[in-house]
Design a protein around this motif. Structure first.
Motif, PDB file in Angstrom:
ATOM      1  N   ILE A 192      16.862  91.180  45.610  1.00  0.00           N
ATOM      2  CA  ILE A 192      17.262  90.517  46.845  1.00  0.00           C
ATOM      3  C   ILE A 192      18.185  89.275  46.367  1.00  0.00           C
ATOM      4  N   ARG A 193      18.806  88.724  47.282  1.00  0.00           N
ATOM      5  CA  ARG A 193      19.179  87.467  46.965  1.00  0.00           C
ATOM      6  C   ARG A 193      18.319  86.450  47.344  1.00  0.00           C
ATOM      7  N   ASN A 194      18.665  85.288  46.699  1.00  0.00           N
ATOM      8  CA  ASN A 194      17.844  84.074  46.791  1.00  0.00           C
ATOM      9  C   ASN A 194      18.423  83.442  48.139  1.00  0.00           C
ATOM     10  N   SER A 195      17.427  83.649  49.137  1.00  0.00           N
ATOM     11  CA  SER A 195      18.221  83.023  50.542  1.00  0.00           C
ATOM     12  C   SER A 195      16.943  81.602  50.740  1.00  0.00           C
ATOM     13  N   ASN A 196      16.004  81.538  50.111  1.00  0.00           N
ATOM     14  CA  ASN A 196      15.033  80.477  50.567  1.00  0.00           C
ATOM     15  C   ASN A 196      15.759  79.072  49.976  1.00  0.00           C
ATOM     16  N   ALA A 197      16.227  79.123  48.595  1.00  0.00           N
ATOM     17  CA  ALA A 197      16.825  77.963  48.037  1.00  0.00           C
ATOM     18  C   ALA A 197      17.985  77.166  48.852  1.00  0.00           C
ATOM     19  N   VAL A 244       2.986  81.683  44.980  1.00  0.00           N
ATOM     20  CA  VAL A 244       1.764  80.663  45.300  1.00  0.00           C
ATOM     21  C   VAL A 244       0.540  81.579  45.862  1.00  0.00           C
ATOM     22  N   SER A 245       0.695  82.905  46.073  1.00  0.00           N
ATOM     23  CA  SER A 245      -0.308  83.738  46.654  1.00  0.00           C
ATOM     24  C   SER A 245      -1.173  84.219  45.444  1.00  0.00           C
ATOM     25  N   VAL A 246      -1.853  85.530  45.737  1.00  0.00           N
ATOM     26  CA  VAL A 246      -2.831  85.689  44.744  1.00  0.00           C
ATOM     27  C   VAL A 246      -2.231  87.082  43.615  1.00  0.00           C
ATOM     28  N   SER A 274       0.557  80.743  55.377  1.00  0.00           N
ATOM     29  CA  SER A 274      -1.013  80.680  55.479  1.00  0.00           C
ATOM     30  C   SER A 274      -1.064  80.083  53.844  1.00  0.00           C
ATOM     31  N   VAL A 275      -0.008  80.862  53.134  1.00  0.00           N
ATOM     32  CA  VAL A 275      -0.239  80.353  51.670  1.00  0.00           C
ATOM     33  C   VAL A 275       0.202  78.910  51.243  1.00  0.00           C
ATOM     34  N   THR A 276       0.646  78.079  52.226  1.00  0.00           N
ATOM     35  CA  THR A 276       1.315  76.924  51.889  1.00  0.00           C
ATOM     36  C   THR A 276       0.391  75.771  50.975  1.00  0.00           C
ATOM     37  N   LEU A 289       5.820  76.265  48.678  1.00  0.00           N
ATOM     38  CA  LEU A 289       6.178  76.839  49.887  1.00  0.00           C
ATOM     39  C   LEU A 289       6.045  78.511  49.531  1.00  0.00           C
ATOM     40  N   SER A 290       5.940  79.293  50.458  1.00  0.00           N
ATOM     41  CA  SER A 290       5.564  80.856  50.357  1.00  0.00           C
ATOM     42  C   SER A 290       6.858  81.163  49.903  1.00  0.00           C
ATOM     43  N   GLY A 291       6.941  82.610  49.520  1.00  0.00           N
ATOM     44  CA  GLY A 291       8.308  83.130  49.131  1.00  0.00           C
ATOM     45  C   GLY A 291       8.792  83.782  50.421  1.00  0.00           C
ATOM     46  N   ASN A 292       7.867  84.114  51.324  1.00  0.00           N
ATOM     47  CA  ASN A 292       8.638  84.959  52.485  1.00  0.00           C
ATOM     48  C   ASN A 292       9.292  83.902  53.215  1.00  0.00           C
ATOM     49  N   PRO A 293      10.605  84.284  53.700  1.00  0.00           N
ATOM     50  CA  PRO A 293      11.373  83.424  54.167  1.00  0.00           C
ATOM     51  C   PRO A 293      10.934  82.849  55.404  1.00  0.00           C
ATOM     52  N   SER A 294      10.287  83.257  56.530  1.00  0.00           N
ATOM     53  CA  SER A 294       9.917  82.725  57.746  1.00  0.00           C
ATOM     54  C   SER A 294       8.700  81.689  57.368  1.00  0.00           C
ATOM     55  N   LYS A 360       7.554  88.077  62.120  1.00  0.00           N
ATOM     56  CA  LYS A 360       6.888  88.493  60.809  1.00  0.00           C
ATOM     57  C   LYS A 360       7.251  87.369  59.641  1.00  0.00           C
ATOM     58  N   SER A 361       6.381  87.304  58.679  1.00  0.00           N
ATOM     59  CA  SER A 361       6.610  86.173  57.860  1.00  0.00           C
ATOM     60  C   SER A 361       7.639  86.515  56.828  1.00  0.00           C
ATOM     61  N   ALA A 362       7.670  87.994  56.711  1.00  0.00           N
ATOM     62  CA  ALA A 362       8.882  88.226  55.499  1.00  0.00           C
ATOM     63  C   ALA A 362      10.226  88.451  56.265  1.00  0.00           C
TER      64      ALA A 362
HETATM   65  N1  LIG Z   1      -3.560  90.257  48.464  1.00  0.00           N
HETATM   66  C1  LIG Z   1      -2.882  89.430  49.118  1.00  0.00           C
HETATM   67  N2  LIG Z   1      -1.435  89.345  49.083  1.00  0.00           N
HETATM   68  C2  LIG Z   1      -0.882  88.598  49.930  1.00  0.00           C
HETATM   69  C3  LIG Z   1      -1.437  87.548  50.709  1.00  0.00           C
HETATM   70  C4  LIG Z   1      -2.937  87.501  50.521  1.00  0.00           C
HETATM   71  O1  LIG Z   1      -3.399  86.621  51.171  1.00  0.00           O
HETATM   72  N3  LIG Z   1      -3.439  88.415  49.882  1.00  0.00           N
HETATM   73  N4  LIG Z   1      -0.884  86.830  51.405  1.00  0.00           N
HETATM   74  C5  LIG Z   1       0.599  87.416  51.816  1.00  0.00           C
HETATM   75  C6  LIG Z   1       1.239  86.330  52.493  1.00  0.00           C
HETATM   76  S1  LIG Z   1       0.849  85.809  54.006  1.00  0.00           S
HETATM   77  C7  LIG Z   1       2.461  85.667  52.030  1.00  0.00           C
HETATM   78  S2  LIG Z   1       3.394  84.613  53.123  1.00  0.00           S
HETATM   79  C8  LIG Z   1       2.894  86.054  50.658  1.00  0.00           C
HETATM   80  C9  LIG Z   1       3.319  84.773  49.952  1.00  0.00           C
HETATM   81  O2  LIG Z   1       3.676  85.191  48.583  1.00  0.00           O
HETATM   82  P1  LIG Z   1       4.050  84.089  47.605  1.00  0.00           P
HETATM   83  O3  LIG Z   1       4.398  82.888  48.229  1.00  0.00           O
HETATM   84  O4  LIG Z   1       3.452  84.252  46.261  1.00  0.00           O
HETATM   85  O5  LIG Z   1       5.756  84.557  47.462  1.00  0.00           O
HETATM   86  P2  LIG Z   1       6.323  85.923  46.489  1.00  0.00           P
HETATM   87  O6  LIG Z   1       5.102  86.733  46.252  1.00  0.00           O
HETATM   88  O7  LIG Z   1       6.768  85.092  45.325  1.00  0.00           O
HETATM   89  O8  LIG Z   1       7.251  86.386  47.418  1.00  0.00           O
HETATM   90  C10 LIG Z   1       6.912  86.921  48.704  1.00  0.00           C
HETATM   91  C11 LIG Z   1       8.160  87.593  49.175  1.00  0.00           C
HETATM   92  O9  LIG Z   1       9.209  86.770  49.453  1.00  0.00           O
HETATM   93  C12 LIG Z   1      10.397  87.031  48.855  1.00  0.00           C
HETATM   94  N5  LIG Z   1      11.229  86.042  48.315  1.00  0.00           N
HETATM   95  C13 LIG Z   1      10.580  85.250  47.307  1.00  0.00           C
HETATM   96  N6  LIG Z   1      11.428  84.181  47.042  1.00  0.00           N
HETATM   97  C14 LIG Z   1      12.287  84.273  47.914  1.00  0.00           C
HETATM   98  C15 LIG Z   1      13.728  83.766  47.900  1.00  0.00           C
HETATM   99  N7  LIG Z   1      13.861  82.567  47.212  1.00  0.00           N
HETATM  100  N8  LIG Z   1      14.590  84.339  48.813  1.00  0.00           N
HETATM  101  C16 LIG Z   1      14.212  85.278  49.547  1.00  0.00           C
HETATM  102  N9  LIG Z   1      13.096  85.926  49.497  1.00  0.00           N
HETATM  103  C17 LIG Z   1      12.183  85.545  48.610  1.00  0.00           C
HETATM  104  C18 LIG Z   1       9.880  87.883  47.652  1.00  0.00           C
HETATM  105  O10 LIG Z   1      10.942  88.943  47.360  1.00  0.00           O
HETATM  106  C19 LIG Z   1       8.644  88.756  48.284  1.00  0.00           C
HETATM  107  O11 LIG Z   1       9.353  89.776  49.055  1.00  0.00           O
HETATM  108  O12 LIG Z   1       2.152  86.883  49.896  1.00  0.00           O
HETATM  109  C20 LIG Z   1       1.491  87.921  50.555  1.00  0.00           C
HETATM  110  N10 LIG Z   1       0.440  88.545  49.812  1.00  0.00           N
END
Ligand SMILES: Nc1nc2c(c(=O)[nH]1)N[C@H]1C(S)=C(S)[C@@H](COP(=O)(O)OP(=O)(O)OC[C@H]3O[C@@H](n4cnc5c(N)ncnc54)[C@H](O)[C@@H]3O)O[C@H]1N2
Ligand code: MOO
Ligand SMILES: [Mg+2]
Length: 414
Positions: A192-197, A244-246, A274-276, A289-294, A360-362
């Protein structure tokens, strides 16, 4: 906030000061207006000379001079004399009032100009007295105020060609994730394209910070560690997104550990975000910050933005929160407080709010429609249209002194 930093001051040209935060209090260095001036185009005269003027007794004045704004009369106004004066010009000595053109008749005789009026004018009438707006020494704008067009007008009024402002915090941005493509790249399977940065860069700018984008990282520990360790040296704060998650490739927790950074918190009882995670290293805050855009968006607005405002000496660092009426049912219950990306609108003098899209977070699509975060306290029931909820005005630049959301139960919960 215990780890806040406050920025130093720099002096910049007034041309570049829009939206910056003042680093000094603006005090009137001279009265406004600096001289008695005319608010109208007309004639400056002595009120005494009009004492007997009436419909049946027109009084005639000899017009001795003609001055526009920026010019001063050569001579004092004497009995029976008038100076033809334009708006903004200094009131000549001797005159104590101005008669507007509309109540004067003029004529010329033997190359001399005359003016007659048929009514009395009071002493001081139609004169803007020196200092009547502001006297010298008055405090006009407090330090920490954002420079808006009105503040800029005052800076210009008092001759601030250079303005002391608070230095913007330099905030590094790093995106993590092997799935990320650059904006100009074609989509590939699984990527996917990097939209968060770009979004964070924009959020930093909106909050008044100076973003520095360090690029994106693949999920490789050594490479990521090095890049992050390097980046921190050049910034006041560092924002990362993702990892930043698990998950097995969520490397930030281990990176913080190897850095020796002190993790202040790595979970928050809220959704999304929640993962902030926030860590402190060498007096610098690292926002994971989370990777999920929202979730990323919300994490920034709630945690990074107020720290930026603090850095900028803003005494109202928290995003302004108002109450608005929910326009549609929000039937989804959640045990955690939700910060729903929302859109507020104004109708008939009231503020209404509705979700900006899929909650939704994603999700990324709801963000373009977002101008507020609607706060729905955790509970076991959803919310009905008509409920009054707290709303953080993320699009507004006005702040407030404290972070205040009512954790009280919202009436009209389903
Ligand atoms: N077993 C568990 N799994 C997850 C948990 C949990 O508690 N237990 N928490 C969930 C929650 S809530 C969230 S929010 C996400 C957080 O994930 P991370 O912060 O570690 O982020 P990533 O895993 O790297 O990516 C998550 C998601 O976001 C997309 N992403 C990442 N960077 C970008 C970007 N720059 N631009 C656009 N999108 C991005 C990435 O492709 C993933 O789809 O974790 C859950 N899991
Ligand atoms: O951090 Mo996650 O967004 O709670 O969804
Ligand atoms: Mg993850």
């Amino acid at each position: 906030m215990d780890y806040k930093k406050t920025g130093e001051m720099e002096s910049i040209s007034i041309d570049d000061c829009d939206d910056r935060k003042l680093a000094e209090t603006i005090i009137a260095t001279h009265p406004i207006p600096p001289f008695d001036k005319s608010p109208y185009d007309g004639f400056a005269i002595r009120s005494l000379d009009t004492a007997n003027a009436s419909q049946h007794n027109p009084v005639t004045f000899k017009v001795t001079e003609h001055i526009g704004a920026g010019h001063r009369a050569q001579n004092a106004v004497k009995a029976g004399e008038a100076v033809r004066i334009m708006t903004g010009a200094e009131i000549p000595y001797g005159a104590d009032c101005v008669a507007m053109f509309e109540i004067c008749q003029t004529y010329e005789q033997d190359s001399n100009h005359f003016m007659t009026i048929k009514r009395t004018i009071k002493p001081g009438q139609n004169i803007i007295i020196k200092g009547s707006e502001t006297s010298q020494g008055e405090i006009l704008v407090e330090k920490g105020t954002r420079i808006n067009p009105g503040v800029k007008a005052l800076l210009a009024t008092f001759g601030y060609a250079k303005v002391k402002v608070v230095k913007k915090p330099v905030i590094g941005v790093i995106a993590t994730g092997s799935e990320l493509l650059d904006i100009e790249q074609e989509l590939e399977p699984g990527k996917i394209r990097n939209s968060n940065a770009p979004m964070i860069v924009s959020q930093i700018k909106r909050a008044g910070g100076e973003p520095v984008y360090f690029g994106k990282l693949i999920d490789d520990f050594e490479q990521s560690f090095e890049a992050i360790e390097q980046a921190i040296q050049h910034v006041d704060f560092l924002v990362t997104t993702g990892g930043v998650s698990v998950g097995d490739f969520d490397l930030l927790p281990a990176i913080y550990e190897k850095l020796g950074a002190r993790v202040l918190f790595n979970k928050i009882g809220m959704r999304p975000g929640s993962v902030t995670t926030v860590a402190e290293w060498n007096s610098k805050l690292l926002f994971g910050l989370s990777g999920n855009p929202s979730a990323c968006y919300v994490g920034f607005e709630l945690f990074t933005r107020p720290i930026i405002q603090m850095f900028l000496h803003d005494n109202k660092p928290f995003t302004q929160t108002i109450q608005a009426t929910l326009e549609e049912d929000f039937p989804k219950p959640n045990p955690f407080t939700r910060f729903v990306r929302a859109k507020i609108n104004y109708r008939n003098g009231s503020v209404y709010v509705r979700p900006a899209g899929i909650d939704k977070s994603a999700v990324v699509t709801s963000l373009s429609n977002t101008n507020a975060l609607m706060v729905l306290p955790g509970g076991t029931r959803g919310f009905e249209a008509g409920a009054v909820v707290d709303v953080l005005l993320v699009d507004s630049l006005s702040g407030q002194e404290t972070f205040s959301i009512s954790h009280k139960k919202v009436k009209r919960q389903i």
